[in-house]
Design a protein around this motif. Structure first.
Motif, PDB file in Angstrom:
ATOM      1  N   UNK A   1       0.840  -1.207   0.000  1.00  0.00           N
ATOM      2  CA  UNK A   1       0.000   0.000   0.000  1.00  0.00           C
ATOM      3  C   UNK A   1       0.868   1.246   0.000  1.00  0.00           C
ATOM      4  N   UNK A   2       1.928   1.240   0.797  1.00  0.00           N
ATOM      5  CA  UNK A   2       2.834   2.389   0.820  1.00  0.00           C
ATOM      6  C   UNK A   2       3.518   2.573  -0.533  1.00  0.00           C
ATOM      7  N   UNK A   3       3.915   1.455  -1.153  1.00  0.00           N
ATOM      8  CA  UNK A   3       4.534   1.548  -2.476  1.00  0.00           C
ATOM      9  C   UNK A   3       3.538   2.105  -3.498  1.00  0.00           C
ATOM     10  N   UNK A   4       2.307   1.656  -3.415  1.00  0.00           N
ATOM     11  CA  UNK A   4       1.281   2.155  -4.330  1.00  0.00           C
ATOM     12  C   UNK A   4       1.002   3.628  -4.083  1.00  0.00           C
ATOM     13  N   UNK A   5       1.027   4.036  -2.812  1.00  0.00           N
ATOM     14  CA  UNK A   5       0.842   5.454  -2.511  1.00  0.00           C
ATOM     15  C   UNK A   5       2.000   6.279  -3.065  1.00  0.00           C
ATOM     16  N   UNK A   6       3.198   5.713  -3.076  1.00  0.00           N
ATOM     17  CA  UNK A   6       4.327   6.399  -3.706  1.00  0.00           C
ATOM     18  C   UNK A   6       4.075   6.569  -5.201  1.00  0.00           C
ATOM     19  N   UNK A   7       3.487   5.531  -5.823  1.00  0.00           N
ATOM     20  CA  UNK A   7       3.117   5.659  -7.235  1.00  0.00           C
ATOM     21  C   UNK A   7       2.095   6.777  -7.426  1.00  0.00           C
ATOM     22  N   UNK A   8       1.158   6.882  -6.467  1.00  0.00           N
ATOM     23  CA  UNK A   8       0.168   7.953  -6.555  1.00  0.00           C
ATOM     24  C   UNK A   8       0.851   9.307  -6.415  1.00  0.00           C
ATOM     25  N   UNK A   9       1.812   9.410  -5.499  1.00  0.00           N
ATOM     26  CA  UNK A   9       2.557  10.656  -5.365  1.00  0.00           C
ATOM     27  C   UNK A   9       3.359  10.949  -6.634  1.00  0.00           C
ATOM     28  N   UNK A  10       3.878   9.901  -7.278  1.00  0.00           N
ATOM     29  CA  UNK A  10       4.591  10.094  -8.540  1.00  0.00           C
ATOM     30  C   UNK A  10       3.649  10.639  -9.612  1.00  0.00           C
ATOM     31  N   UNK A  11       2.428  10.109  -9.641  1.00  0.00           N
ATOM     32  CA  UNK A  11       1.431  10.625 -10.587  1.00  0.00           C
ATOM     33  C   UNK A  11       1.148  12.095 -10.306  1.00  0.00           C
ATOM     34  N   UNK A  12       1.056  12.447  -9.002  1.00  0.00           N
ATOM     35  CA  UNK A  12       0.828  13.839  -8.643  1.00  0.00           C
ATOM     36  C   UNK A  12       1.985  14.721  -9.108  1.00  0.00           C
ATOM     37  N   UNK A  13       3.210  14.212  -8.950  1.00  0.00           N
ATOM     38  CA  UNK A  13       4.372  14.969  -9.430  1.00  0.00           C
ATOM     39  C   UNK A  13       4.307  15.136 -10.946  1.00  0.00           C
ATOM     40  N   UNK A  14       3.945  14.073 -11.648  1.00  0.00           N
ATOM     41  CA  UNK A  14       3.833  14.171 -13.112  1.00  0.00           C
ATOM     42  C   UNK A  14       2.721  15.145 -13.505  1.00  0.00           C
ATOM     43  N   UNK A  15       1.634  15.170 -12.719  1.00  0.00           N
ATOM     44  CA  UNK A  15       0.580  16.147 -13.001  1.00  0.00           C
ATOM     45  C   UNK A  15       1.098  17.564 -12.802  1.00  0.00           C
ATOM     46  N   UNK A  16       1.868  17.767 -11.737  1.00  0.00           N
ATOM     47  CA  UNK A  16       2.463  19.083 -11.530  1.00  0.00           C
ATOM     48  C   UNK A  16       3.433  19.427 -12.660  1.00  0.00           C
ATOM     49  N   UNK A  17       4.217  18.411 -13.082  1.00  0.00           N
ATOM     50  CA  UNK A  17       5.130  18.643 -14.205  1.00  0.00           C
ATOM     51  C   UNK A  17       4.351  18.993 -15.471  1.00  0.00           C
ATOM     52  N   UNK A  18       3.203  18.331 -15.662  1.00  0.00           N
ATOM     53  CA  UNK A  18       2.380  18.645 -16.829  1.00  0.00           C
ATOM     54  C   UNK A  18       1.840  20.072 -16.732  1.00  0.00           C
ATOM     55  N   UNK A  19       1.455  20.486 -15.537  1.00  0.00           N
ATOM     56  CA  UNK A  19       0.995  21.863 -15.370  1.00  0.00           C
ATOM     57  C   UNK A  19       2.114  22.855 -15.682  1.00  0.00           C
ATOM     58  N   UNK A  20       3.338  22.516 -15.203  1.00  0.00           N
ATOM     59  CA  UNK A  20       4.478  23.379 -15.537  1.00  0.00           C
ATOM     60  C   UNK A  20       4.745  23.385 -17.034  1.00  0.00           C
ATOM     61  N   UNK A  21       4.584  22.224 -17.657  1.00  0.00           N
ATOM     62  CA  UNK A  21       4.779  22.131 -19.108  1.00  0.00           C
ATOM     63  C   UNK A  21       3.734  22.963 -19.833  1.00  0.00           C
TER      64      UNK A  21
END
Length: 439
Positions: free
Chosen positions: A193-213
């Motif tokens: 579950x913690x590993x999956x939550x890290x994946x969710x945080x990675x998705x959030x980072x990618x969403x932020x990166x997409x917003x920056x893009x």
């Protein structure tokens, strides 16, 4: 006796009056023996210690469980009754209560209703003990049950109980290991579950990166739009300057017409070597200026054309880039949203598996352990049903009954003795005749 009260001859039957006469004449003996019987009954009630009756109900215990979980009982009722009737419980009672080996063990009656034709029979054995101490009587019955179980442990039935206990304990140990495995699964699932939550945080980072893009693309598009606007402004200014140059050229054309007249006049002027320098210089400056204006006009026209083409290209690039960016943004946004949803569903599934499925699995294991422990507890060769019962009051001796019976016995015995004495007194000579003849 005759009618005057004498004893009748021996060959006559006694009448009722004669019987009553005998009883009357022996009334003191009858009364004395009756009182002795009553006194004996009273003394018996006083001397005899009071006895309480303790009862217990037992039946063959469960010695094993079959594959379906149904109980199996190896002992039979007649075996239990025979064991009690043989007094095999004596040593166990003495040892449990701390009695000396010379102390006589109490007698316990064991009874059951046997099965027969038309008789259903029972499946329990009733134990009955008469004892001077009620609480101790209950304890004695309990110790006999323990003694029987100890006795049963040393034979084949006891061995089957030991095997059943070992089997049930092994099942409990296995279930305990299964419970530990579930705990390990739960811990590993926490990590997942913690590993999956890290994946969710990675998705959030990618969403932020997409917003920056997106912001970067908007800045780039804004820069290109500004550049295109600057080019268009430059074209407008150049066109304005070109208009001014056209106006200047028009004026120069008018002046040129005048210059032609002047030039014709100049032909009539003195030779060059004799003419003054300013006139020729003025002619040459006008020609050069006109040439420069023409070249500047051509350059400005070419520059305007290039800037217009560049502005159009920039506008087209901006539009094309905007469309491509929208398509890419749509794809990336969908991918990120899909990944976020999948990750959230995965986390939810893992949490349900941890908080419900594994928790229910632990509950099921606990229930199985409790069931096996309950089976392990009931394994015994002899099972006691309910609690031992002891009478509140002594049941032995029955003083009034004993006094009544002994009084009745004294009365009946005294009556019989009265007739015996009467018969002996009347026939004393005949009874002892042989002795007198021998002398």
């Amino acid at each position: 006796m005759n009618q005057t009260g004498m004893t009748p001859p021996a060959d006559q039957f006694l009448s009722l009056a004669q019987i009553l006469n005998i009883l009357w004449r022996r009334k003191m003996m009858i009364l004395l023996m009756t009182l002795l019987g009553l006194a004996a009954g009273i003394v018996y009630g006083i001397v005899t210690p009071p006895l309480y009756r303790a009862t217990a109900t037992v039946r063959p215990g469960i010695t094993n469980f079959n594959a379906n979980g149904n109980p199996e009982r190896a002992w039979h009722l007649k075996d239990i009754v025979r064991w009690y009737k043989s007094g095999l419980y004596a040593d166990g009672v003495r040892e449990a209560l701390g009695w000396e080996s010379t102390v006589r063990a109490p007698i316990i009656q064991a009874e059951f209703i046997p099965r027969g034709v038309g008789v259903q029979g029972g499946d329990v054995v009733t134990l009955t003990l008469m004892h001077v101490d009620g609480p101790e009587a209950k304890q004695i019955l309990d110790t006999t049950v323990d003694a029987f179980n100890s006795y049963a442990e040393v034979n084949s039935v006891g061995s089957s109980i030991s095997l059943a206990r070992s089997s049930l304990q092994s099942q409990i140990d296995k279930l305990a290991n299964d419970r530990e495995d579930v705990e390990v699964k739960k811990a590993l699932l926490d990590i997942e579950i913690e590993r999956t939550r890290n994946e969710l945080r990675q998705v959030e980072v990618e969403e932020q990166a997409l917003e920056l893009k997106i912001a970067e693309h908007e800045a780039t598009q804004t820069s290109r739009a500004r550049k295109a606007g600057a080019l268009e402004e430059g074209v407008s200014e150049t066109e304005t300057e070109l208009g001014e140059m056209d106006h200047i050229l028009d004026r120069m054309e008018i002046k040129q017409e005048r210059q032609d007249v002047r030039d014709s006049l100049m032909t009539m002027a003195p030779p060059l070597d004799t003419a003054s320098y300013p006139w020729w210089e003025m002619a040459e400056d006008k020609t050069a200026t006109t040439g420069r204006l023409l070249l500047s006009t051509l350059n400005l026209q070419r520059s305007i054309w290039q800037q217009r083409v560049q502005a159009v290209e920039l506008r087209s690039e901006v539009e094309i880039a905007e469309l491509a960016h929208r398509a890419e943004l749509l794809t990336q946004s969908f991918d990120l949203a899909n990944r976020r949803k999948l990750v959230e569903l995965t986390i939810r599934e893992q949490e349900i598996r941890r908080d419900r499925a594994l928790a229910q699995e632990i509950v099921n294991i606990e229930d199985d352990i409790k069931l096996i422990q309950s089976q392990l507890v009931v394994l015994t060769s002899l099972e006691k049903i309910g609690v031992n019962q002891v009478t509140d009051n002594p049941v032995r001796p029955r003083k009034s009954r004993a006094a009544g019976l002994l009084t009745l016995a004294g009365l009946i015995g005294s009556i019989g003795l009265a007739f015996v004495v009467e018969y002996g007194s009347l026939n004393r000579q005949v009874i002892f005749a042989g002795q007198g003849h021998g002398d």
